[in-house]
Design a protein around this motif. Structure first.
Motif, PDB file in Angstrom:
ATOM      1  N   TYR A   1       0.869  -0.991   0.017  1.00  0.00           N
ATOM      2  CA  TYR A   1       0.011   0.006   0.050  1.00  0.00           C
ATOM      3  C   TYR A   1       0.806   1.145   0.124  1.00  0.00           C
ATOM      4  O   TYR A   1       2.203   1.175   0.388  1.00  0.00           O
ATOM      5  N   SER A   2       0.510   2.373  -0.514  1.00  0.00           N
ATOM      6  CA  SER A   2       1.046   3.565  -0.484  1.00  0.00           C
ATOM      7  C   SER A   2       0.626   4.536   0.372  1.00  0.00           C
ATOM      8  O   SER A   2      -0.787   4.806   0.678  1.00  0.00           O
ATOM      9  N   VAL A   3       1.547   5.188   1.006  1.00  0.00           N
ATOM     10  CA  VAL A   3       1.024   6.593   1.791  1.00  0.00           C
ATOM     11  C   VAL A   3       1.820   7.786   1.178  1.00  0.00           C
ATOM     12  O   VAL A   3       2.949   7.800   1.033  1.00  0.00           O
ATOM     13  N   LYS A   4       0.816   8.321   0.826  1.00  0.00           N
ATOM     14  CA  LYS A   4       1.565   9.767   0.016  1.00  0.00           C
ATOM     15  C   LYS A   4       2.346  10.485   0.953  1.00  0.00           C
ATOM     16  O   LYS A   4       2.038  10.737   2.013  1.00  0.00           O
ATOM     17  N   GLY A   5       3.510  10.982   0.093  1.00  0.00           N
ATOM     18  CA  GLY A   5       4.833  11.371   0.887  1.00  0.00           C
ATOM     19  C   GLY A   5       5.558  10.938   1.704  1.00  0.00           C
ATOM     20  O   GLY A   5       6.394  11.243   2.195  1.00  0.00           O
ATOM     21  N   ARG A   6       5.093   9.458   1.925  1.00  0.00           N
ATOM     22  CA  ARG A   6       5.798   8.744   2.738  1.00  0.00           C
ATOM     23  C   ARG A   6       6.407   7.504   2.172  1.00  0.00           C
ATOM     24  O   ARG A   6       7.682   6.802   2.545  1.00  0.00           O
ATOM     25  N   GLY A   7       5.758   6.532   1.010  1.00  0.00           N
ATOM     26  CA  GLY A   7       6.462   5.719   0.339  1.00  0.00           C
ATOM     27  C   GLY A   7       5.361   4.346   0.574  1.00  0.00           C
ATOM     28  O   GLY A   7       4.203   4.950   0.611  1.00  0.00           O
ATOM     29  N   ASN A   8       6.018   3.414   0.064  1.00  0.00           N
ATOM     30  CA  ASN A   8       5.344   1.986  -0.183  1.00  0.00           C
ATOM     31  C   ASN A   8       5.611   0.980   0.979  1.00  0.00           C
ATOM     32  O   ASN A   8       6.849   1.146   1.354  1.00  0.00           O
ATOM     33  N   PHE A   9       4.524   0.605   1.578  1.00  0.00           N
ATOM     34  CA  PHE A   9       4.746  -0.375   2.664  1.00  0.00           C
ATOM     35  C   PHE A   9       4.073  -1.791   2.220  1.00  0.00           C
ATOM     36  O   PHE A   9       3.265  -1.867   1.474  1.00  0.00           O
ATOM     37  N   ILE A  10       4.668  -2.745   2.939  1.00  0.00           N
ATOM     38  CA  ILE A  10       4.178  -4.172   2.745  1.00  0.00           C
ATOM     39  C   ILE A  10       2.839  -4.213   3.710  1.00  0.00           C
ATOM     40  O   ILE A  10       2.557  -3.961   4.558  1.00  0.00           O
ATOM     41  N   SER A  11       1.832  -4.843   2.727  1.00  0.00           N
ATOM     42  CA  SER A  11       0.585  -4.957   3.371  1.00  0.00           C
ATOM     43  C   SER A  11       0.501  -5.890   4.626  1.00  0.00           C
ATOM     44  O   SER A  11       1.061  -6.877   4.571  1.00  0.00           O
ATOM     45  N   GLY A  12      -0.526  -5.665   5.730  1.00  0.00           N
ATOM     46  CA  GLY A  12      -0.481  -6.564   6.682  1.00  0.00           C
ATOM     47  C   GLY A  12      -1.483  -7.823   6.545  1.00  0.00           C
ATOM     48  O   GLY A  12      -1.626  -8.549   7.428  1.00  0.00           O
ATOM     49  N   ASP A  13      -1.883  -7.980   5.239  1.00  0.00           N
ATOM     50  CA  ASP A  13      -2.838  -8.931   4.932  1.00  0.00           C
ATOM     51  C   ASP A  13      -2.239  -9.998   4.214  1.00  0.00           C
ATOM     52  O   ASP A  13      -2.725 -10.434   3.052  1.00  0.00           O
ATOM     53  N   SER A  14      -1.142 -10.750   5.092  1.00  0.00           N
ATOM     54  CA  SER A  14      -0.527 -11.944   4.148  1.00  0.00           C
ATOM     55  C   SER A  14      -1.058 -13.161   4.056  1.00  0.00           C
ATOM     56  O   SER A  14      -1.053 -13.924   3.272  1.00  0.00           O
ATOM     57  N   ASP A  15      -2.324 -13.176   5.039  1.00  0.00           N
ATOM     58  CA  ASP A  15      -3.188 -14.382   4.917  1.00  0.00           C
ATOM     59  C   ASP A  15      -3.875 -14.591   3.709  1.00  0.00           C
ATOM     60  O   ASP A  15      -4.051 -15.416   2.928  1.00  0.00           O
ATOM     61  N   SER A  16      -4.445 -13.425   3.229  1.00  0.00           N
ATOM     62  CA  SER A  16      -5.362 -13.294   1.944  1.00  0.00           C
ATOM     63  C   SER A  16      -4.403 -13.513   0.997  1.00  0.00           C
ATOM     64  O   SER A  16      -4.855 -14.051   0.081  1.00  0.00           O
ATOM     65  N   LEU A  17      -3.219 -12.996   0.835  1.00  0.00           N
ATOM     66  CA  LEU A  17      -2.278 -13.198  -0.025  1.00  0.00           C
ATOM     67  C   LEU A  17      -1.691 -14.690  -0.447  1.00  0.00           C
ATOM     68  O   LEU A  17      -1.501 -15.126  -1.463  1.00  0.00           O
ATOM     69  N   ARG A  18      -1.520 -15.367   0.859  1.00  0.00           N
ATOM     70  CA  ARG A  18      -1.218 -16.809   0.610  1.00  0.00           C
ATOM     71  C   ARG A  18      -2.241 -17.499  -0.050  1.00  0.00           C
ATOM     72  O   ARG A  18      -1.913 -18.329  -0.621  1.00  0.00           O
ATOM     73  N   GLN A  19      -3.615 -17.210   0.572  1.00  0.00           N
ATOM     74  CA  GLN A  19      -4.672 -17.921   0.187  1.00  0.00           C
ATOM     75  C   GLN A  19      -4.829 -17.748  -1.382  1.00  0.00           C
ATOM     76  O   GLN A  19      -5.222 -18.744  -2.238  1.00  0.00           O
ATOM     77  N   ARG A  20      -4.766 -16.589  -2.035  1.00  0.00           N
ATOM     78  CA  ARG A  20      -4.653 -16.179  -3.288  1.00  0.00           C
ATOM     79  C   ARG A  20      -3.874 -16.902  -4.218  1.00  0.00           C
ATOM     80  O   ARG A  20      -4.153 -17.851  -5.175  1.00  0.00           O
ATOM     81  N   ARG A  21      -2.608 -16.933  -3.581  1.00  0.00           N
ATOM     82  CA  ARG A  21      -1.335 -17.792  -4.240  1.00  0.00           C
ATOM     83  C   ARG A  21      -1.803 -19.260  -4.365  1.00  0.00           C
ATOM     84  O   ARG A  21      -1.443 -19.925  -5.328  1.00  0.00           O
ATOM     85  N   LEU A  22      -2.373 -19.834  -3.045  1.00  0.00           N
ATOM     86  CA  LEU A  22      -2.618 -21.274  -3.000  1.00  0.00           C
ATOM     87  C   LEU A  22      -3.713 -21.598  -4.066  1.00  0.00           C
ATOM     88  O   LEU A  22      -3.691 -22.668  -4.548  1.00  0.00           O
ATOM     89  N   ASP A  23      -4.823 -20.738  -3.979  1.00  0.00           N
ATOM     90  CA  ASP A  23      -5.956 -20.820  -5.127  1.00  0.00           C
ATOM     91  C   ASP A  23      -5.098 -20.923  -6.558  1.00  0.00           C
ATOM     92  O   ASP A  23      -5.596 -21.701  -7.354  1.00  0.00           O
ATOM     93  N   GLU A  24      -4.212 -19.815  -7.039  1.00  0.00           N
ATOM     94  CA  GLU A  24      -3.689 -20.200  -8.276  1.00  0.00           C
ATOM     95  C   GLU A  24      -2.869 -21.283  -8.543  1.00  0.00           C
ATOM     96  O   GLU A  24      -2.967 -21.992  -9.483  1.00  0.00           O
ATOM     97  N   ILE A  25      -2.246 -21.845  -7.320  1.00  0.00           N
ATOM     98  CA  ILE A  25      -1.378 -23.131  -7.546  1.00  0.00           C
ATOM     99  C   ILE A  25      -2.443 -24.395  -7.880  1.00  0.00           C
ATOM    100  O   ILE A  25      -2.218 -24.969  -8.573  1.00  0.00           O
ATOM    101  N   ALA A  26      -3.748 -24.321  -7.082  1.00  0.00           N
ATOM    102  CA  ALA A  26      -4.506 -25.109  -7.225  1.00  0.00           C
ATOM    103  C   ALA A  26      -5.084 -25.293  -8.463  1.00  0.00           C
ATOM    104  O   ALA A  26      -5.343 -26.600  -9.104  1.00  0.00           O
ATOM    105  N   GLN A  27      -5.311 -24.213  -9.347  1.00  0.00           N
ATOM    106  CA  GLN A  27      -5.864 -24.043 -10.695  1.00  0.00           C
ATOM    107  C   GLN A  27      -4.616 -24.528 -11.498  1.00  0.00           C
ATOM    108  O   GLN A  27      -5.194 -25.450 -12.377  1.00  0.00           O
TER     109      GLN A  27
END
Length: 123
Positions: free
Chosen positions: A66-92
């Motif tokens: 996610y981006s914070v105007k004037g501060r930069g880019n940061f890693i999202s705190g929602d790693s569980d949904s990222l992992r699940q999305r990647r697992l769904d892609e692998i399953a397909q």
């Protein structure tokens, strides 16, 4: 940290985006950790800043950063949904490969042994 393979058929921005996503999903980069600036990462990797900006935009679209105007880019705190999305892609992908193997005559026992990683099976 990130490595670019200029022989890889994928565009460089995809390699950068996939690399950062991998670091986030494997907890090498922690939630809310700040990414290097576009210019800084471009200099480190010796590539065009526009390429890094495109990678960061792609990562933001994927929900990895996610981006914070004037501060930069940061890693999202929602790693569980990222992992699940990647697992769904692998399953397909596994499903598509299993279908192709079945069309070539592979039976369920063979597919199961491949998934289990049993030795002795020809891959």
């Amino acid at each position: 940290m990130l490595r670019i393979d200029f022989r890889d058929a994928r565009p460089i921005y995809e390699q950068v985006a996939d690399g950062i996503e991998d670091l986030a999903m494997h907890s090498v980069m922690k939630p809310d950790e700040q990414l290097p600036s576009v210019r800084q990462l471009a200099m480190e990797l010796s590539i065009n800043p526009n390429t890094i900006q495109r990678a960061y935009s792609e990562l933001e679209n994927r929900g990895v950063i996610y981006s914070v105007k004037g501060r930069g880019n940061f890693i999202s705190g929602d790693s569980d949904s990222l992992r699940q999305r990647r697992l769904d892609e692998i399953a397909q992908q596994i499903y598509a490969l299993a279908q192709a193997a079945r069309e070539l005559g592979a039976d369920t026992a063979t597919l199961t042994s491949w998934l289990a990683g049993k030795e002795g099976e020809n891959l």
